[in-house]
Scaffold this motif. Structure first.
Motif, PDB file in Angstrom:
ATOM      1  N   GLU A 461       0.917  -0.970   0.082  1.00 55.31           N
ATOM      2  CA  GLU A 461      -0.048   0.182  -0.147  1.00 55.31           C
ATOM      3  C   GLU A 461       0.730   1.655  -0.225  1.00 55.31           C
ATOM      4  O   GLU A 461       0.472   2.269  -0.544  1.00 55.31           O
ATOM      5  N   SER A 462       2.405   1.354   0.700  1.00 51.89           N
ATOM      6  CA  SER A 462       3.195   2.703   0.468  1.00 51.89           C
ATOM      7  C   SER A 462       3.811   2.424  -0.502  1.00 51.89           C
ATOM      8  O   SER A 462       4.357   3.848  -0.745  1.00 51.89           O
ATOM      9  N   HIS A 463       4.135   1.336  -0.840  1.00 55.58           N
ATOM     10  CA  HIS A 463       5.160   1.559  -1.893  1.00 55.58           C
ATOM     11  C   HIS A 463       4.594   1.381  -3.306  1.00 55.58           C
ATOM     12  O   HIS A 463       5.033   1.562  -4.032  1.00 55.58           O
ATOM     13  N   ALA A 464       4.291   0.501  -3.409  1.00 55.87           N
ATOM     14  CA  ALA A 464       3.324  -0.242  -4.599  1.00 55.87           C
ATOM     15  C   ALA A 464       2.057  -0.210  -4.749  1.00 55.87           C
ATOM     16  O   ALA A 464       1.347  -1.748  -5.367  1.00 55.87           O
ATOM     17  N   PRO A 465       1.251  -0.106  -4.504  1.00 56.03           N
ATOM     18  CA  PRO A 465      -0.355   0.320  -5.275  1.00 56.03           C
ATOM     19  C   PRO A 465      -0.919  -1.189  -5.985  1.00 56.03           C
ATOM     20  O   PRO A 465      -0.024  -0.491  -6.898  1.00 56.03           O
ATOM     21  N   LEU A 466      -1.150  -2.156  -5.305  1.00 56.62           N
ATOM     22  CA  LEU A 466      -2.130  -2.943  -6.633  1.00 56.62           C
ATOM     23  C   LEU A 466      -3.144  -1.968  -7.642  1.00 56.62           C
ATOM     24  O   LEU A 466      -3.492  -1.424  -7.027  1.00 56.62           O
ATOM     25  N   ARG A 467      -2.943  -2.275  -8.771  1.00 60.36           N
ATOM     26  CA  ARG A 467      -3.708  -1.342 -10.113  1.00 60.36           C
ATOM     27  C   ARG A 467      -4.781  -2.671  -9.722  1.00 60.36           C
ATOM     28  O   ARG A 467      -5.160  -3.710 -10.156  1.00 60.36           O
ATOM     29  N   SER A 468      -5.938  -2.420 -10.497  1.00 61.84           N
ATOM     30  CA  SER A 468      -6.787  -3.289 -11.233  1.00 61.84           C
ATOM     31  C   SER A 468      -6.676  -4.319 -11.813  1.00 61.84           C
ATOM     32  O   SER A 468      -6.346  -4.237 -12.996  1.00 61.84           O
ATOM     33  N   GLY A 469      -7.391  -5.481 -11.199  1.00 65.17           N
ATOM     34  CA  GLY A 469      -6.651  -6.435 -12.622  1.00 65.17           C
ATOM     35  C   GLY A 469      -5.899  -7.823 -11.852  1.00 65.17           C
ATOM     36  O   GLY A 469      -4.798  -8.556 -12.209  1.00 65.17           O
ATOM     37  N   GLU A 470      -4.206  -6.288 -10.422  1.00 62.47           N
ATOM     38  CA  GLU A 470      -3.397  -7.186 -10.088  1.00 62.47           C
ATOM     39  C   GLU A 470      -3.507  -8.164  -8.980  1.00 62.47           C
ATOM     40  O   GLU A 470      -4.002  -7.551  -8.730  1.00 62.47           O
ATOM     41  N   ASP A 471      -2.564  -9.073  -9.183  1.00 63.97           N
ATOM     42  CA  ASP A 471      -2.396  -9.741  -7.794  1.00 63.97           C
ATOM     43  C   ASP A 471      -0.922  -9.393  -7.137  1.00 63.97           C
ATOM     44  O   ASP A 471      -0.101  -9.300  -8.102  1.00 63.97           O
ATOM     45  N   ALA A 472      -1.578 -10.149  -5.571  1.00 63.68           N
ATOM     46  CA  ALA A 472       0.620  -9.688  -4.951  1.00 63.68           C
ATOM     47  C   ALA A 472       0.427 -11.470  -4.585  1.00 63.68           C
ATOM     48  O   ALA A 472      -1.109 -11.704  -4.480  1.00 63.68           O
ATOM     49  N   THR A 473       1.467 -12.567  -4.735  1.00 61.76           N
ATOM     50  CA  THR A 473       1.866 -13.206  -4.077  1.00 61.76           C
ATOM     51  C   THR A 473       2.810 -13.263  -2.675  1.00 61.76           C
ATOM     52  O   THR A 473       3.365 -13.178  -2.998  1.00 61.76           O
ATOM     53  N   VAL A 474       1.563 -13.920  -1.402  1.00 60.38           N
ATOM     54  CA  VAL A 474       2.788 -14.011  -0.474  1.00 60.38           C
ATOM     55  C   VAL A 474       3.382 -15.802   0.073  1.00 60.38           C
ATOM     56  O   VAL A 474       2.862 -16.394   0.098  1.00 60.38           O
ATOM     57  N   VAL A 475       4.912 -16.221  -0.853  1.00 63.44           N
ATOM     58  CA  VAL A 475       4.991 -17.215  -0.645  1.00 63.44           C
ATOM     59  C   VAL A 475       5.124 -17.456   0.847  1.00 63.44           C
ATOM     60  O   VAL A 475       6.310 -16.977   2.008  1.00 63.44           O
ATOM     61  N   ARG A 476       4.357 -17.845   1.828  1.00 68.32           N
ATOM     62  CA  ARG A 476       4.134 -18.124   3.420  1.00 68.32           C
ATOM     63  C   ARG A 476       4.536 -19.370   3.788  1.00 68.32           C
ATOM     64  O   ARG A 476       5.219 -18.647   4.826  1.00 68.32           O
ATOM     65  N   PHE A 477       4.685 -20.021   3.549  1.00 67.27           N
ATOM     66  CA  PHE A 477       5.134 -21.598   3.801  1.00 67.27           C
ATOM     67  C   PHE A 477       6.007 -22.132   2.952  1.00 67.27           C
ATOM     68  O   PHE A 477       5.325 -22.330   2.238  1.00 67.27           O
ATOM     69  N   TRP A 478       7.192 -22.284   2.971  1.00 66.81           N
ATOM     70  CA  TRP A 478       7.615 -23.009   2.111  1.00 66.81           C
ATOM     71  C   TRP A 478       8.823 -23.885   3.298  1.00 66.81           C
ATOM     72  O   TRP A 478       9.671 -23.855   4.323  1.00 66.81           O
ATOM     73  N   MET A 479       8.672 -25.486   3.103  1.00 69.67           N
ATOM     74  CA  MET A 479       9.945 -25.924   4.000  1.00 69.67           C
ATOM     75  C   MET A 479       9.774 -28.161   3.793  1.00 69.67           C
ATOM     76  O   MET A 479       9.220 -28.062   3.050  1.00 69.67           O
ATOM     77  N   SER A 480      11.028 -27.938   4.318  1.00 70.95           N
ATOM     78  CA  SER A 480      11.045 -29.562   4.185  1.00 70.95           C
ATOM     79  C   SER A 480      10.764 -29.703   5.586  1.00 70.95           C
ATOM     80  O   SER A 480      11.162 -29.542   5.854  1.00 70.95           O
TER      81      SER A 480
END
Length: 707
Positions: A461-480
């Motif tokens: 929100e403060s650095h790179a707000p999404l525009r209409s139709g855009e998405d942002a992904t968080v790689v939240r959990f990853w592990m062996s």
């Protein structure tokens, strides 16, 4: 007693001999009659140690009183008569005058060997040169000899299928493939040769345990031709004579320039198909070159194509980098283009395979190599999480990150189950997993409940707000499951699937990659163009960090180009290095204004030079991240024209296309005349033109935000 030179040679060979316990045990069992084997067919690529193993087996046979004959096929004419005569001489058989016929020699061999007190062992080195005699040896010579004979051919080529296809030989013959030494055996050998411990890893990375390569490099140190005290690790480019010697052992005949190019191309990529080889060589048909590669002893075939033995690959690449650096770069560029065109094709399994091939191009980069495990990922099968295994994944999170993190995982698994990918082992159990969260599909309440997604959203929100139709992904959990976020086969495969998501997710504008130990991953993530961002978060008393990438600034195609440049660069990218030519992140209003100006100036390239769309994601994706102004202008013209023509696909929109065509693409002198050409009232024409402009803006905007 005076020692013979042969005794000293034998002692030295014995002192430096390591490994081959399985092969020696197999030979000893056949020699002593523990097994019924009469033929042991040893084979392997040049320099793998076939002759050395024959020396050891010969010494063992002599120590138990066997009669030993060692033949080298390089000294034998390829005829039954010549082979038989050579064997007669080697056994010390004297024939009476006039008894030199093939039949007489075979009878003499049979009676002589039958009279020997113990086993008779016949070693034949360089057996591949006797391939034309293979059927005769199997069907005629060997069956006439007493069963006290132990026949041990050793060559580069695999045995003829006729050996295994003849049921009579089933219990009498065995195929003995000879492979490289394993890591512990290689370290043992280097230690015996007094090579400094600090050099062992670098040497093994190049040789992969290939005996001749280990021996040649050890010679460099023993002859002080490589600084044993240097802190610099061994690199093959520093010893071109070693590389050349190994090539000579691998190749029985010097290839012509086209075949050498095919060899180098095959060494560069993970697996070579005929289609890929033609692309790399820039030829319409690579069938002959592909078939020649298949015939080489150090080239193997697998499900996805041909590939060289590990050491052969390293040698060929070292030779290419030293001999022809520009061709090395050309092959890299062509391979990148080939893979990039296929990253969006097929299902997840196909995409995973292509991305492995793509990332494999980077395996020798000093930044990438320590962070990727290439050897064992093939045993893992990735797939979507099943409802019945989600709880077990929550328990894995709890074990590694604690109860609070597990609670967040359970919520996200329930809210966005399609974002969970499980890596299963051969038994079908979860060996690791990856969970990604779509921020635009999450509610504000869901984002705020989890410190990770709350921090990511606040940063966006403060650095790179999404525009209409855009998405942002968080790689939240990853592990062996076992190794958590340490380097492992699971971690390497997770990275591959994260890249697959980046390249294929529609509308992806921004991505966050979370790490429990962010500083550890800085080199590889900076290399991949991700930047550490000030959005750290704490869960269960543990601090985590984020690396991020704005895909609007560096779109996937441009990102792949950047990685290609970095793979061949000698210096690692600096921390938080930004791309040299940033893409403009335009608002919808700015974008539509650019489209309208582009339509107005479509036939005047010079007037498009200042259009804001030249630095847009869609133009950069079409022209290339480092394209010059002329290429960007041409790309913008093409995109706008394509969008206009797309309106012809439906009767409803075709009238909008005609209004655009008569106004911009093939303009009438005035809009009034354009309306006359369409036989429309001017007000109706204006409505059609406005609707056409809006439709083109919508089409291009979907391209801009959707990639």
């Amino acid at each position: 007693m005076v020692k013979r030179l042969a005794d000293r040679l034998e002692a030295a060979r014995h002192e430096l001999f390591v490994g081959r316990l399985v092969e020696k045990t197999l030979f000893a069992g056949a020699l002593q009659g523990v097994s019924s084997l009469c033929v042991l067919h040893i084979h392997g690529p040049g320099g793998v140690g076939k002759t050395t193993l024959l020396h050891q087996c010969s010494a063992l046979a002599e120590s138990v009183g066997a009669t030993v004959v060692t033949l080298d096929a390089r000294n034998i004419e390829v005829t039954p008569e010549a082979f038989t005569a050579t064997l007669v001489v080697a056994l010390g058989i004297t024939l009476a005058p006039g008894e030199g016929s093939l039949e007489a020699e075979l009878e003499a061999l049979e009676s002589h060997i039958a009279a020997l007190p113990g086993r008779c062992v016949i070693f034949v080195d360089t057996y591949e040169l006797l391939t034309p005699l293979d059927n005769w040896l199997r069907e005629t010579l060997l069956p006439t000899l007493p069963d006290s004979v132990l026949f041990v051919p050793a060559g580069r080529q695999m045995p003829s299928p006729a050996w295994s296809g003849d049921g009579g030989w089933t219990d009498l013959w065995q195929d003995v493939p000879l492979h490289n030494l394993d890591d512990s055996e290689s370290y043992d050998y280097l230690t015996r040769r007094h090579v400094p411990d600090g050099q062992h890893s670098a040497i093994l990375n190049f040789t992969h345990g290939h005996p001749l390569a280990l021996s040649l490099i050890a010679d460099l140190f023993s002859q002080q031709r490589f600084d044993a005290q240097s802190s610099l690790a061994f690199v093959p480019e520093a010893a071109p004579e070693v590389v050349n010697s190994l090539l000579n052992h691998l190749l029985q005949h010097e290839p012509d320039s086209s075949r050498r190019a095919a060899l180098h191309a095959c060494a560069l990529v993970r697996a070579t198909t005929e289609d890929l080889l033609a692309h790399l060589l820039d030829v319409p048909d690579a069938h002959d070159a592909f078939e020649w590669l298949r015939s080489l002893s150090f080239i193997e075939g697998g499900r996805y194509g041909l590939f060289p033995h590990d050491m052969a690959r390293e040698v060929l690449l070292a030779d290419l980098r030293w001999r022809n650096p520009s061709l090395h770069r050309d092959f890299h560029s062509r391979a990148r283009v080939y893979y990039a065109a296929r990253t969006r094709e097929g299902d997840a399994a196909v995409q995973q395979h292509v991305l492995f091939d793509y990332v494999f191009l980077h395996r020798n980069n000093p930044v990438v190599r320590p962070f990727m495990n290439w050897r064992e990922t093939g045993t893992l099968l990735p797939g979507p999480a099943r409802p019945d295994e989600l709880q077990s994944l929550v328990e894995i999170v709890k074990r590694h990150e604690g109860a609070e993190a597990a609670a967040h995982a359970a919520r996200w698994f329930a809210a966005q189950p399609r974002g969970v990918l499980v890596l299963r082992d051969a038994a079908g159990q979860a060996a690791g997993f990856l969970a990604m969260v779509s921020l635009s599909r999450a509610t504000a309440e869901q984002r705020n409940l989890d410190p990770a997604t709350r921090a990511a959203w606040q940063y966006l929100e403060s650095h790179a707000p999404l525009r209409s139709g855009e998405d942002a992904t968080v790689v939240r959990f990853w592990m062996s499951t076992e190794h958590y976020q340490d380097i492992s086969p699971e971690q390497s495969l997770i990275f591959i699937h994260v890249v697959r998501h980046y390249l294929t997710a529609p509308g992806l504008a921004f991505s966050f990659f979370s790490c429990a130990n962010p500083d550890f991953w800085t080199p590889i993530l900076n290399y991949a163009g991700a930047q550490r961002v000030p959005a750290d978060f704490v869960v269960g008393g543990k601090k985590y960090g984020f690396y991020a990438h704005d895909w609007r600034v560096l779109p996937p195609i441009s990102w792949l180009e950047m990685l290609g440049e970095r793979e061949l660069a000698t210096d690692a990218p600096s921390e938080n290095a930004a791309p040299s030519d940033e893409v403009a992140v335009l608002s919808r209003e700015q974008f539509d204004d650019g489209v309208q100006h582009a339509l107005r100036d479509i036939a005047r390239p010079h007037a498009l030079r200042n259009n804001a769309l030249l630095r847009s994601r869609m133009v950069t994706g079409r022209a290339g991240h480092h394209a010059d102004e002329a290429a960007r202008v041409a790309a913008l013209q093409s995109l706008v024209q394509d969008a206009c023509k797309a309106l012809c696909s439906t009767p409803r929109d075709s009238k909008f296309y005609r209004a655009l065509d008569h106004t911009y693409l093939h303009p009438a002198p005035t809009q009034e005349q354009a309306a006359d050409l369409m036989d429309l009232p001017f007000s109706t024409f204006r409505r059609h033109l406005k609707s056409g402009i809006e439709a083109v803006c919508d089409l291009l905007w979907r391209d801009e935000v959707g990639g």
